[in-house]
Design a protein around this motif. Structure first.
Motif, mmCIF file in Angstrom:
data_model
loop_
_atom_site.group_PDB
_atom_site.id
_atom_site.type_symbol
_atom_site.label_atom_id
_atom_site.label_comp_id
_atom_site.label_asym_id
_atom_site.label_seq_id
_atom_site.Cartn_x
_atom_site.Cartn_y
_atom_site.Cartn_z
ATOM 1 N N ASP A 189 -5.124 0.678 4.938
ATOM 2 C CA ASP A 189 -6.146 1.489 5.609
ATOM 3 C C ASP A 189 -7.517 0.833 5.556
ATOM 4 O O ASP A 189 -8.315 0.959 6.501
ATOM 5 C CB ASP A 189 -6.211 2.887 4.988
ATOM 6 N N ALA A 190 -7.813 0.141 4.455
ATOM 7 C CA ALA A 190 -9.121 -0.504 4.318
ATOM 8 C C ALA A 190 -9.296 -1.618 5.351
ATOM 9 O O ALA A 190 -10.355 -1.737 5.986
ATOM 10 C CB ALA A 190 -9.284 -1.068 2.909
ATOM 11 N N THR B 12 -7.079 0.620 -4.466
ATOM 12 C CA THR B 12 -7.899 1.178 -3.386
ATOM 13 C C THR B 12 -9.235 0.450 -3.270
ATOM 14 O O THR B 12 -9.732 -0.133 -4.235
ATOM 15 C CB THR B 12 -8.167 2.675 -3.611
ATOM 16 N N PHE B 13 -9.800 0.512 -2.081
ATOM 17 C CA PHE B 13 -11.131 -0.024 -1.783
ATOM 18 C C PHE B 13 -11.925 1.093 -1.111
ATOM 19 O O PHE B 13 -11.585 1.522 -0.008
ATOM 20 C CB PHE B 13 -11.037 -1.238 -0.856
ATOM 21 N N PHE B 14 -12.943 1.595 -1.819
ATOM 22 C CA PHE B 14 -13.729 2.723 -1.316
ATOM 23 C C PHE B 14 -12.826 3.905 -0.944
ATOM 24 O O PHE B 14 -13.010 4.565 0.079
ATOM 25 C CB PHE B 14 -14.564 2.295 -0.101
ATOM 26 N N SER C 80 0.814 -1.213 0.000
ATOM 27 C CA SER C 80 0.000 0.000 0.000
ATOM 28 C C SER C 80 0.845 1.259 0.000
ATOM 29 O O SER C 80 0.389 2.331 -0.419
ATOM 30 C CB SER C 80 -0.919 0.015 1.229
ATOM 31 N N LYS D 230 -9.692 3.832 -0.055
ATOM 32 C CA LYS D 230 -8.623 3.536 0.898
ATOM 33 C C LYS D 230 -7.694 2.478 0.331
ATOM 34 O O LYS D 230 -8.159 1.548 -0.337
ATOM 35 C CB LYS D 230 -9.212 3.034 2.221
ATOM 36 N N ASN D 231 -6.383 2.593 0.633
ATOM 37 C CA ASN D 231 -5.460 1.538 0.213
ATOM 38 C C ASN D 231 -5.705 0.287 1.054
ATOM 39 O O ASN D 231 -6.479 0.315 2.007
ATOM 40 C CB ASN D 231 -4.006 2.010 0.284
ATOM 41 N N THR D 232 -5.063 -0.800 0.704
ATOM 42 C CA THR D 232 -5.323 -2.084 1.380
ATOM 43 C C THR D 232 -5.073 -1.995 2.882
ATOM 44 O O THR D 232 -5.873 -2.490 3.692
ATOM 45 C CB THR D 232 -4.434 -3.192 0.785
ATOM 46 N N TYR E 234 -9.686 -0.031 8.801
ATOM 47 C CA TYR E 234 -11.027 0.538 8.970
ATOM 48 C C TYR E 234 -12.075 -0.556 9.163
ATOM 49 O O TYR E 234 -12.923 -0.477 10.058
ATOM 50 C CB TYR E 234 -11.392 1.388 7.753
ATOM 51 N N LEU E 235 -12.009 -1.594 8.307
ATOM 52 C CA LEU E 235 -12.989 -2.681 8.368
ATOM 53 C C LEU E 235 -12.987 -3.358 9.736
ATOM 54 O O LEU E 235 -14.053 -3.597 10.324
ATOM 55 C CB LEU E 235 -12.686 -3.710 7.276
#
Length: 448
Positions: free
Chosen positions: A383-384, A375-377, A367, A379-381, A387-388
């Protein structure tokens, strides 16, 4: 079910469980985040609110996880399924355990990357690479590290192997033996750094920063910060405490043991703050430097102080040990599940999961360099996944555990395991049935 014994083994004593659970709870957040949010949100007033949140939310859910694990003597999924069936409920409650274990795997994948940074800084501090560097030079060195996937991969791989070496050996020869060594070492390093901090000219300023009692600085945001941290700091919602509880001796008191874990976790966080901030203030630096404090500000500070290199190495070793003990607990529930449900050898389960975490970790470290465009929504992997797990999976798991333990488990089962007075049992019941679900729901919704 009362007389069951975990096929993984049992902690030798109540104190081993306390040290293991404290090791799980004490991590990077304790050593940096808690001291910082304390200083920024009213000092002693914030600590008081935090302790109230620990008592009303964190410890009741922790007690629920421990008694579920100890009664079933199985991994989180099987424990929840068995206790649900025994209480006349659907075995689908085991999904909570599955979600928690997945959260642990995801957290390990990016946590290992950060732990790799720590290992790199142990080497850099010991070699003198960080001696007399300016803030700009320290920042450049950190950015160079993030941009170098090969170096990051090496440290990430080493940390994964360190965790695997402990988990693969089992409860008694692995987790327990590591706990007996690493937790006293962590306390010793923390006390040594505190002694060093006391000798610095910034100690009184650091003390005032953390413990000034200013109610006017307490806002609703500060209360929510205290509430959120009181939940996350105890490693709740990911099955870790449930798995560790399944190895807990039958005669050990769940109530007093959980209280001790909460007290030690908070004590470590407070002492860490008293060890860090005097060094920062002694060098005229900003205590609100955020994540950069550990990898930029502190190396500069150590580089400019007498015996700074020696104590700088001690500091990063301390952080490394804290990361190690936390990461071990992230992998254990999933290993226990694979061994108990699918009859895999512990070595096979441990190696398989370590490879999975290692692969996810490559995506996380990427990342910052070769996968920075993925990115996912937005965010990089890295951070995603952060967050999740932090904002969705853990609080949702905590809410469901509280609801399950408070509303769906037979009350007599709780009394059999916890064995406390009617007054304390009633207070616990009110907390897990009402206070904890509402409080954690608020944190979940606001984080979203």
């Amino acid at each position: 079910m009362k007389n069951k014994t975990s096929i993984q083994g049992t902690w030798a004593s109540r104190w081993i469980f306390i040290l293991a659970a404290t090791g799980s709870a004490v991590g990077l957040g304790n050593i940096w985040k808690f001291p910082y949010i304390t200083g920024e949100n009213g000092g002693g007033a914030f600590v008081l609110v935090y302790l109230i949140c620990i008592a009303l939310v964190g410890l009741p859910i922790m007690m629920a996880e421990v008694f579920i694990g100890r009664r079933a003597r199985k991994n989180p999924i099987n424990a929840l399924e068995d206790l649900a069936e025994e209480s006349g409920q659907s075995k689908k409650w085991g999904i909570i355990g599955l979600m928690g274990m997945l959260a642990g795997i995801f957290i390990f994948s990016f946590y290992s990357v950060v732990a790799g940074w720590v290992l790199h800084y142990i080497k850099a501090m010991a070699s003198g690479e960080l001696a007399n560097v300016s803030s700009e030079q320290a920042g450049a060195l950190f950015n160079e590290l993030l941009a170098d996937p090969v170096t990051l991969l090496g440290w990430h791989t080493l940390f994964t192997i360190m965790v695997l070496a402990v988990v693969i050996a089992g409860v008694n020869k692995g987790l327990e033996r590591a706990t007996r060594i690493m937790m006293p070492a962590l306390f010793f390093l923390l006390i040594a750094l505190l002694g060093y901090a006391i000798s610095t000219p910034g100690f009184s300023q650091g003390w005032d920063f953390m413990f000034h009692f200013d109610v006017s600085e307490l806002s609703w945001d500060a209360v929510l910060v205290a509430l959120g941290h009181s939940f996350f700091t105890l490693s709740l919602g990911m099955g870790t405490i449930m798995a560790y509880g399944s190895y807990m001796p039958k005669k050990a008191s769940i109530g007093s043991t959980v209280l001790m874990v909460g007290a030690l976790d908070t004590l470590v966080a407070l002492v860490a703050g008293l060890a860090i901030f005097p060094i920062i203030f002694s060098n005229g630096m900003n205590p609100g430097a955020g994540p950069g404090l550990m990898f930029i500000s502190l190396p500069v500070a150590f580089g400019q102080m007498a015996f700074g290199q020696f104590f700088g190495v001690l500091f990063f070793v301390l952080v490394g040990v804290a990361a190690w003990t936390s990461a071990i607990s992230l992998l254990e529930p999933s290993v226990a599940f694979l061994v108990e449900r699918f009859k895999l050898k512990r070595s096979t389960a441990s190696i398989g999961l370590a490879i999975l975490v290692w692969l996810l970790g490559i995506a996380c470290l990427g990342s910052f360099n070769f996968m920075s465009d993925v990115t996912f929504f937005g965010k990089n992997t890295f951070d995603a996944l952060d967050y999740l797990t932090t904002n969705i999976m853990l609080p949702l798991g905590g809410i469901l555990i509280a609801i399950f333990a408070g509303w769906f488990v037979k009350d007599q089962f709780v009394k059999d395991e916890v064995q406390t007075s009617n007054i304390i049992h009633t207070c616990w019941k009110i907390s897990v049935c009402v206070i904890s679900p509402i409080a954690v729901s608020i944190v979940l919704l606001l984080n979203l």
